[in-house]
Design a protein around this motif. Structure first.
Motif, PDB file in Angstrom:
ATOM      1  N   GLN A 202       1.288  -0.994  -0.300  1.00 52.98           N
ATOM      2  CA  GLN A 202       0.178  -0.217  -0.217  1.00 52.98           C
ATOM      3  C   GLN A 202       1.091   1.094  -0.190  1.00 52.98           C
ATOM      4  OE1 GLN A 202      -3.428  -0.489  -0.016  1.00 52.98           O
ATOM      5  NE2 GLN A 202      -3.683  -1.919  -0.260  1.00 52.98           N
ATOM      6  N   ASP A 203       1.913   1.519   0.259  1.00 52.31           N
ATOM      7  CA  ASP A 203       2.961   2.569   0.423  1.00 52.31           C
ATOM      8  C   ASP A 203       3.436   2.690  -0.568  1.00 52.31           C
ATOM      9  OD1 ASP A 203       3.936   4.191   1.675  1.00 52.31           O
ATOM     10  OD2 ASP A 203       5.401   3.077   3.356  1.00 52.31           O
ATOM     11  N   ALA A 204       4.930   2.274  -0.592  1.00 53.12           N
ATOM     12  CA  ALA A 204       5.562   3.354  -1.819  1.00 53.12           C
ATOM     13  C   ALA A 204       5.576   1.391  -3.082  1.00 53.12           C
ATOM     14  CB  ALA A 204       6.810   3.934  -1.553  1.00 53.12           C
ATOM     15  N   VAL A 205       5.992   1.013  -3.466  1.00 53.58           N
ATOM     16  CA  VAL A 205       5.956   0.631  -5.007  1.00 53.58           C
ATOM     17  C   VAL A 205       6.890   0.363  -6.031  1.00 53.58           C
ATOM     18  CG1 VAL A 205       4.648  -1.327  -6.223  1.00 53.58           C
ATOM     19  CG2 VAL A 205       3.947  -1.047  -3.709  1.00 53.58           C
ATOM     20  N   VAL A 206       8.002  -0.141  -6.722  1.00 54.43           N
ATOM     21  CA  VAL A 206       8.929   0.346  -7.332  1.00 54.43           C
ATOM     22  C   VAL A 206       8.763  -1.301  -8.320  1.00 54.43           C
ATOM     23  CG1 VAL A 206      10.766   0.000  -8.341  1.00 54.43           C
ATOM     24  CG2 VAL A 206      10.786   0.664  -6.362  1.00 54.43           C
ATOM     25  N   VAL A 207       8.311  -0.830  -9.921  1.00 52.49           N
ATOM     26  CA  VAL A 207       7.437  -1.941 -10.409  1.00 52.49           C
ATOM     27  C   VAL A 207       8.744  -1.965 -11.481  1.00 52.49           C
ATOM     28  CG1 VAL A 207       6.414  -2.900 -12.313  1.00 52.49           C
ATOM     29  CG2 VAL A 207       5.510  -1.953 -10.288  1.00 52.49           C
ATOM     30  N   ILE A 208       9.748  -2.793 -11.478  1.00 54.85           N
ATOM     31  CA  ILE A 208      10.544  -3.221 -11.530  1.00 54.85           C
ATOM     32  C   ILE A 208      10.902  -3.953 -13.058  1.00 54.85           C
ATOM     33  CG2 ILE A 208      13.867  -3.976 -11.907  1.00 54.85           C
ATOM     34  CD1 ILE A 208      13.235  -3.777  -8.615  1.00 54.85           C
ATOM     35  N   ASP A 209      11.428  -3.417 -14.303  1.00 58.73           N
ATOM     36  CA  ASP A 209      11.288  -3.840 -15.234  1.00 58.73           C
ATOM     37  C   ASP A 209      12.650  -3.817 -15.929  1.00 58.73           C
ATOM     38  OD1 ASP A 209      10.763  -5.071 -18.143  1.00 58.73           O
ATOM     39  OD2 ASP A 209       8.494  -5.139 -18.166  1.00 58.73           O
TER      40      ASP A 209
ATOM     41  N   GLY B 157       2.334  -4.644 -14.436  1.00 57.77           N
ATOM     42  CA  GLY B 157       2.850  -4.534 -13.386  1.00 57.77           C
ATOM     43  C   GLY B 157       2.182  -3.035 -12.027  1.00 57.77           C
ATOM     44  N   LEU B 158       2.331  -1.743 -13.351  1.00 61.12           N
ATOM     45  CA  LEU B 158       2.582  -0.760 -12.913  1.00 61.12           C
ATOM     46  C   LEU B 158       1.162  -0.690 -12.840  1.00 61.12           C
ATOM     47  CD1 LEU B 158       4.306   1.544 -15.631  1.00 61.12           C
ATOM     48  CD2 LEU B 158       4.306   1.480 -12.403  1.00 61.12           C
ATOM     49  N   THR B 159       0.389  -1.076 -13.719  1.00 64.38           N
ATOM     50  CA  THR B 159      -1.224  -1.050 -13.553  1.00 64.38           C
ATOM     51  C   THR B 159      -2.429  -1.809 -12.677  1.00 64.38           C
ATOM     52  OG1 THR B 159      -1.230  -3.091 -15.463  1.00 64.38           O
ATOM     53  CG2 THR B 159      -1.266   0.020 -16.649  1.00 64.38           C
ATOM     54  N   ARG B 160      -0.867  -3.230 -12.453  1.00 63.35           N
ATOM     55  CA  ARG B 160      -2.168  -4.040 -11.210  1.00 63.35           C
ATOM     56  C   ARG B 160      -1.460  -3.341 -10.425  1.00 63.35           C
ATOM     57  NH1 ARG B 160      -3.169  -6.174  -7.229  1.00 63.35           N
ATOM     58  NH2 ARG B 160      -2.774  -8.241  -6.892  1.00 63.35           N
TER      59      ARG B 160
ATOM     60  N   ALA C 277      -0.816   1.911  -5.421  1.00 59.82           N
ATOM     61  CA  ALA C 277      -0.348   2.377  -4.062  1.00 59.82           C
ATOM     62  C   ALA C 277      -0.191   4.250  -3.825  1.00 59.82           C
ATOM     63  CB  ALA C 277       0.861   1.839  -4.184  1.00 59.82           C
ATOM     64  N   ARG C 278       0.173   4.467  -2.795  1.00 60.75           N
ATOM     65  CA  ARG C 278       0.930   5.175  -2.201  1.00 60.75           C
ATOM     66  C   ARG C 278       1.660   6.138  -3.144  1.00 60.75           C
ATOM     67  NH1 ARG C 278       2.388   8.859   2.090  1.00 60.75           N
ATOM     68  NH2 ARG C 278       4.093   6.878   2.756  1.00 60.75           N
ATOM     69  N   ALA C 279       2.343   6.031  -3.560  1.00 57.66           N
ATOM     70  CA  ALA C 279       4.138   6.225  -4.570  1.00 57.66           C
ATOM     71  C   ALA C 279       4.298   5.106  -5.080  1.00 57.66           C
ATOM     72  CB  ALA C 279       4.648   6.972  -3.979  1.00 57.66           C
ATOM     73  N   LEU C 280       3.977   5.167  -6.594  1.00 60.44           N
ATOM     74  CA  LEU C 280       4.304   4.383  -7.708  1.00 60.44           C
ATOM     75  C   LEU C 280       5.305   4.768  -8.682  1.00 60.44           C
ATOM     76  CD1 LEU C 280       3.248   1.412  -8.593  1.00 60.44           C
ATOM     77  CD2 LEU C 280       1.788   2.224  -9.957  1.00 60.44           C
ATOM     78  N   PHE C 281       6.964   3.512  -8.560  1.00 56.31           N
ATOM     79  CA  PHE C 281       7.054   3.875  -9.803  1.00 56.31           C
ATOM     80  C   PHE C 281       7.843   2.844  -9.853  1.00 56.31           C
ATOM     81  CE2 PHE C 281       8.390   6.465  -5.447  1.00 56.31           C
ATOM     82  CZ  PHE C 281       9.258   7.960  -6.147  1.00 56.31           C
ATOM     83  N   ALA C 282       8.819   3.415 -11.745  1.00 55.28           N
ATOM     84  CA  ALA C 282       8.466   2.218 -12.605  1.00 55.28           C
ATOM     85  C   ALA C 282      10.778   2.811 -12.627  1.00 55.28           C
ATOM     86  CB  ALA C 282       8.817   2.622 -14.047  1.00 55.28           C
ATOM     87  N   GLY C 283      10.541   0.731 -11.948  1.00 53.02           N
ATOM     88  CA  GLY C 283      12.005   0.755 -11.571  1.00 53.02           C
ATOM     89  C   GLY C 283      13.453   0.042 -12.698  1.00 53.02           C
ATOM     90  N   SER C 284      14.484   0.450 -13.199  1.00 56.27           N
ATOM     91  CA  SER C 284      15.317  -0.352 -13.719  1.00 56.27           C
ATOM     92  C   SER C 284      16.881   0.629 -13.237  1.00 56.27           C
ATOM     93  CB  SER C 284      14.929   0.586 -15.733  1.00 56.27           C
ATOM     94  OG  SER C 284      15.458   1.936 -15.503  1.00 56.27           O
ATOM     95  N   LEU C 285      17.710  -0.724 -13.916  1.00 58.68           N
ATOM     96  CA  LEU C 285      18.974   0.070 -13.997  1.00 58.68           C
ATOM     97  C   LEU C 285      19.778   0.942 -14.159  1.00 58.68           C
ATOM     98  CD1 LEU C 285      21.023  -2.261 -11.921  1.00 58.68           C
ATOM     99  CD2 LEU C 285      22.734  -2.199 -14.012  1.00 58.68           C
TER     100      LEU C 285
ATOM    101  N   LEU D 113      -3.076   6.431 -16.297  1.00 57.89           N
ATOM    102  CA  LEU D 113      -2.276   6.414 -15.245  1.00 57.89           C
ATOM    103  C   LEU D 113      -0.565   7.105 -16.397  1.00 57.89           C
ATOM    104  CD1 LEU D 113      -1.013   4.507 -13.436  1.00 57.89           C
ATOM    105  CD2 LEU D 113      -0.583   2.879 -14.619  1.00 57.89           C
ATOM    106  N   GLN D 114       0.243   7.449 -15.609  1.00 59.55           N
ATOM    107  CA  GLN D 114       1.325   8.029 -16.623  1.00 59.55           C
ATOM    108  C   GLN D 114       2.294   8.533 -15.822  1.00 59.55           C
ATOM    109  OE1 GLN D 114       0.634  12.255 -17.870  1.00 59.55           O
ATOM    110  NE2 GLN D 114      -1.025  12.277 -18.144  1.00 59.55           N
ATOM    111  N   LEU D 115       3.198   8.391 -16.460  1.00 59.90           N
ATOM    112  CA  LEU D 115       5.241   7.772 -16.034  1.00 59.90           C
ATOM    113  C   LEU D 115       5.508   9.402 -16.492  1.00 59.90           C
ATOM    114  CD1 LEU D 115       7.037   4.927 -16.994  1.00 59.90           C
ATOM    115  CD2 LEU D 115       5.798   5.819 -14.539  1.00 59.90           C
TER     116      LEU D 115
END
Length: 258
Positions: A18-25, A107-110, A114-122, A225-227
């Motif tokens: 529910q808090d911060a989520v980083v969806v990693i791809d 993953g992002l749409t799933r 979340a209270r804060a949602l990030f898209a993550g990569s290296l 949804l926007q990034l």
């Protein structure tokens, strides 16, 4: 700050983050997204279905489309595949981009609530950790999207390990995690060079830790949804002494030493 990780393809709905989520791809959705912003994209609309992407494009005729089906093949009728090397030389010049992929976007749409949602990569590693520290969540949940029946997903687990170490005050060698991206099940398919839709050049671009100085944070606008890029907290201590050795940051691009 607590951290945990879950795998997109084996979710436990009873423990919804529910808090911060980083969806990693790492390979390749959110690496592609980072290069799209570097090419001038104004915003990115992650859309889960191909039909939904085409519907949104009719509403946004200036938008560019990028994406791939499971396995990495480009979507027929889209402007670009899910390929950072294809976008590296593009000029998007303030245009919105619509992205549809089988793992990262799903993953992002799933976890869109979340209270804060990030898209993550290296390529966004330290910038994402900095943004999370600024946000000060009680818990950060890393969502691993790259694990499939025929793939270990270690490229995404490596990124989660890197972020976890940074969030806990460590200063790890990023090359260790880049090597894991290259050596992952999916990474070796790019190295094989026998699939034109999985070019070795994409792997090289995906395995460049901290190339960009922005994080990608998701938000809601007009039901979509926007990034967008987030550069909060650029003076964070995470800008370590390695910064000078690896090249300065300018206009969102890391200047590589020759």
């Amino acid at each position: 700050m607590r951290t945990r990780r879950i795998f997109l393809n084996r979710l436990d709905p009873a423990h919804e983050p529910q808090d911060a989520v980083v969806v990693i791809d790492v390979l390749r959705s959110f690496t592609t997204a980072a290069y799209a912003f570097a090419a001038g994209a104004s915003t990115i609309y992650p859309v889960e279905t191909i039909a939904g992407a085409f519907r949104l494009q009719r509403r946004l005729p200036d938008a560019v489309t990028t994406g791939a089906v499971g396995g990495g093949d480009p979507i027929p009728g889209f402007d670009f595949g899910n390929s950072p090397s294809a976008l590296q030389g593009a000029s998007l010049a303030g245009r919105p981009l619509i992205q549809t992929t089988a793992a990262g976007v799903r993953g992002l749409t799933r976890f869109r609530h979340a209270r804060a949602l990030f898209a993550g990569s290296l390529v966004l590693g330290r910038a994402t950790a900095t943004a999370l520290l600024d946000f000060q969540p009680d818990e950060v949940c890393f969502v691993i999207t790259g694990e499939w029946v025929d793939r270990d997903g270690d490229e995404d687990v490596a990124c989660a390990d890197y972020l976890d170490a940074l969030l806990h005050g460590q200063d790890p060698d990023p090359e260790h995690y880049a090597a894991r991206v290259r050596d992952s099940d999916f990474g070796r398919r790019f190295q094989a060079g026998n699939n034109p839709n999985l070019p070795p050049g994409d792997l090289a671009l995906c395995a460049q830790p901290d190339r960009f100085d922005f994080a990608l944070r998701a938000s809601h606008s007009d039901g979509h949804l926007q990034l967008n890029r987030s550069r909060a907290g650029q003076e964070s201590p995470l800008r370590s002494g390695r910064e000078g050795a690896k090249g300065q940051l300018r206009n969102g691009l890391r200047l590589q030493e020759k």
